[in-house]
Design a protein around this motif. Structure first.
Motif, mmCIF file in Angstrom:
data_model
loop_
_atom_site.group_PDB
_atom_site.id
_atom_site.type_symbol
_atom_site.label_atom_id
_atom_site.label_comp_id
_atom_site.label_asym_id
_atom_site.label_seq_id
_atom_site.Cartn_x
_atom_site.Cartn_y
_atom_site.Cartn_z
ATOM 1 N N GLY A 363 6.286 7.810 -8.959
ATOM 2 C CA GLY A 363 6.034 6.746 -7.981
ATOM 3 C C GLY A 363 5.489 7.313 -6.641
ATOM 4 O O GLY A 363 6.053 8.302 -6.269
ATOM 5 N N GLU A 364 4.620 6.736 -6.139
ATOM 6 C CA GLU A 364 3.792 7.315 -4.997
ATOM 7 C C GLU A 364 4.694 6.739 -3.899
ATOM 8 O O GLU A 364 4.684 5.299 -3.550
ATOM 9 N N GLU A 365 5.293 7.487 -3.025
ATOM 10 C CA GLU A 365 6.407 7.129 -1.798
ATOM 11 C C GLU A 365 5.650 6.949 -0.602
ATOM 12 O O GLU A 365 4.817 7.910 -0.147
ATOM 13 N N PHE A 366 6.063 6.062 0.283
ATOM 14 C CA PHE A 366 5.402 5.727 1.579
ATOM 15 C C PHE A 366 6.707 5.330 2.121
ATOM 16 O O PHE A 366 7.622 4.823 1.926
ATOM 17 N N SER A 367 6.781 6.054 3.599
ATOM 18 C CA SER A 367 7.904 5.822 4.532
ATOM 19 C C SER A 367 7.415 4.650 5.473
ATOM 20 O O SER A 367 6.198 4.551 5.714
ATOM 21 N N PHE A 368 8.349 3.915 5.914
ATOM 22 C CA PHE A 368 7.999 3.085 6.916
ATOM 23 C C PHE A 368 8.560 3.372 8.355
ATOM 24 O O PHE A 368 9.382 4.402 8.567
ATOM 25 N N PRO A 369 8.089 3.182 9.201
ATOM 26 C CA PRO A 369 8.376 3.559 10.824
ATOM 27 C C PRO A 369 9.634 3.209 11.001
ATOM 28 O O PRO A 369 10.319 2.353 10.409
#
Length: 407
Positions: A363-369
Motif C-alpha cells: 500500500g502506497e502510504e501518504f501522511s497528512f499535515p
C-alpha cells in the motif's frame, strides 16, 4: 576387437550398405577424456595494476597476459574473518572488490586462471577502502516523533543496498529487540516506524549492508503520538454533486475500496472514458485528526503502475455532512494533501520491477499535515492516471489518525 566380418555374423544377409558403413564408422577402440585438450601449463600473471579505492572496496585495473586460453582473473582476500573470492572475465581488464566495513589496509591475492583451471603465480596487492556507505547513511539519520511511532529520514548518496533497523526496549526484560526494518537502495527517503503504543520508551536505529557490516546504534527516547486504525465497517461511500460514477465492470463497486480485500478482481473503478477530474466521496463514520492513509493499487501485470492506477490526486476533507453538494463542487471542502504516486524503479510504462511490486503490495502510504482539524468526510480528486487513460481504479483504502468523536 571385433571385425566387420565378425559383426556381420549377427546380421546375416540383412546387413544393408547403409548399415554397413555406419558400423564401419563406429568400430575401433574408444577412450575417455576431454573433448578439447587445453594448455597444461599455468598462465602468466597480470601486471601493471592500478588501484582506485572506493567506499568499502577498490577497483583494480590491470594488463592481461597474452595467453590465448585465459578464462578469468580472480582476487582472493579475507573479509569479516572469512575467505572471499571475486572473479572478472578475460574479456575485461578491471575487477571490483566490495564489502569491507572499514578503512584498514587489506591484502588481496590476484591470479590468472586458464581454461584448464591452472592458476598463475600470485600477485599481491594492498588496497585501502574508503569509508563504507553505511557510515554516511548513519550520519544522515534524523528521527522525529509521529503518530503511532516515529519517522527516520535518511540519505544514501551511493544508492547502496542497505537495511535500516529500528529497535525498541522490551518492557518485560529491558532488552532491545528488533521492531521494524527498511530495505532500500533509494538515494534518500523517509522510513516510518509504526504500531507503537502511546507510551514513553527507548529506541535505537542502525544501518547494515548486504555484507553484514553495520554502523553504531543511535539511541533515543520519545513518546509516540496516539494513533487509531479506522474501522472500515463504519465507512460509507457517498455520491455528491461533481462526483463521477464508480461502478464500472463487475468488480468496480465503490464499496470495494474499503472491504479489506486487495485483489485484481475487487476494486473501485470509474466509468470509461471519463474526463478528469474523477471525484470519490467517503464518510469515515467518525471525526478524526488524520495521520496517514494507504492506497492499494489493483494488482496485476497489466494494471500495476499502468491502466487507471492513480498517479496524481488531491484529498479534501470536511467535518460536516456535504449532503448532495452544490454546483460549486468544492465549496466547503479543505484541501488536505496532494499525492504523487511513486514507482521505485522508475521503469517506463508497462514495465515494473519486483521492488515496485513489493512496494505497491504494502500500500502506497501518504501522511497528512500534523496541524489539520478533525474531519469526517473525505473527497478524492483523481487528476491523472499512470497510463493517461481516462479512468481511475484502485483496490483498497486504509486510514489512521487520532479519533476525536465516535459516531
Amino acid at each position: 576387437m571385433k571385425t566387420i566380418k565378425d559383426i556381420g555374423k549377427y546380421f546375416g544377409n540383412s546387413l544393408t550398405p547403409a548399415l554397413f558403413f555406419l558400423l564401419l564408422a563406429c568400430t575401433g577402440d574408444f577412450g575417455h577424456g576431454p573433448i578439447e585438450k587445453g594448455n597444461t601449463s599455468a598462465p602468466d600473471p597480470i601486471k601493471n595494476i592500478r588501484v582506485e579505492n572506493i567506499p568499502g572496496g577498490a577497483i583494480l585495473t590491470y594488463e592481461l597476459p597474452g595467453n590465448t586460453d585465459l578464462l578469468y582473473v580472480k582476487a582472493v582476500y579475507t573479509q569479516n574473518g572469512a575467505r572471499r573470492e571475486t572473479r572478472a572475465s578475460a574479456y575485461v581488464n578491471t575487477l571490483k572488490i566490495e564489502g569491507f566495513g572499514d578503512t584498514d589496509e587489506h591484502d588481496v591475492d590476484l591470479y590468472s586462471v586458464n581454461r584448464m583451471g591452472k592458476e598463475s603465480t600470485v600477485v599481491k596487492q594492498v588496497i585501502y577502502p574508503l569509508t563504507p556507505s553505511i557510515f554516511f547513511v548513519e550520519q544522515s539519520l534524523r528521527t522525529e516523533v509521529d503518530f503511532g511511532g516515529f519517522i527516520v529520514s535518511f540519505e544514501n548518496a551511493n544508492r547502496e543496498d542497505i537495511a535500516i533497523y529500528a529497535l525498541k526496549r522490551d518492557t518485560v526484560d529491558g532488552q532491545f529487540i528488533e521492531h521494524d526494518a527498511l530495505y532500500t537502495s533509494l538515494e534518500k527517503g523517509v522510513f516510518s516506524v509504526r504500531n507503537l503504543p502511546n507510551i514513553t520508551n527507548d529506541f535505537g536505529i542502525y544501518v547494515m549492508d548486504r555484507w553484514n557490516n553495520f554502523s553504531d546504534t543511535a539511541f533515543f527516547t520519545l513518546t509516540p503520538w496516539k494513533e487509531d486504525y479506522l474501522d472500515k465497517k463504519l465507512f460509507r461511500a457517498k455520491t455528491v454533486q461533481g462526483d463521477v460514477g464508480w461502478n464500472f465492470y463487475s468488480g468496480g463497486a465503490p464499496e470495494h475500496a474499503f472491504d479489506d480485500i486487495v485483489s485484481s478482481g475487487n476494486y473501485a473503478h470509474t466509468n470509461f472514458p471519463e474526463e478528469f477530474p474523477h471525484r470519490y466521496t467517503l464518510d469515515l463514520g467518525v471525526a478524526v485528526k488524520l495521520s496517514r492513509f494507504r492506497l492499494y493499487q489493483r494488482p496485476g501485470s497489466d494494471v500495476l503502475y499502468q491502466h487507471g492506477a492513480p498517479k496524481v490526486y488531491n484529498i479534501y476533507g470536511r467535518a460536516d455532512d456535504p449532503g448532495n453538494g452544490s454546483s460549486d463542487v468544492l465549496a466547503g471542502w479543505t484541501l488536505l494533501v496532494t499525492c504523487h504516486s511513486f514507482k521505485p524503479s522508475g521503469l517506463p510504462l508497462g514495465q515494473y520491477s519486483s521492488e515496485d511490486e513489493e512496494f505497491a503490495a504494502k500500500g502506497e502510504e501518504f501522511s497528512f499535515p500534523r496541524n489539520l482539524e478533525a474531519v469526517r468526510y473525505l473527497r478524492f480528486e483523481m487528476l491523472e492516471s499512470w497510463s493517461g487513460m481516462k479512468c481511475s481504479v484502485f483496490s483498497e483504502l486504509s486510514f489512521w489518525g487520532d479519533i476525536q468523536q465516535e459516531n
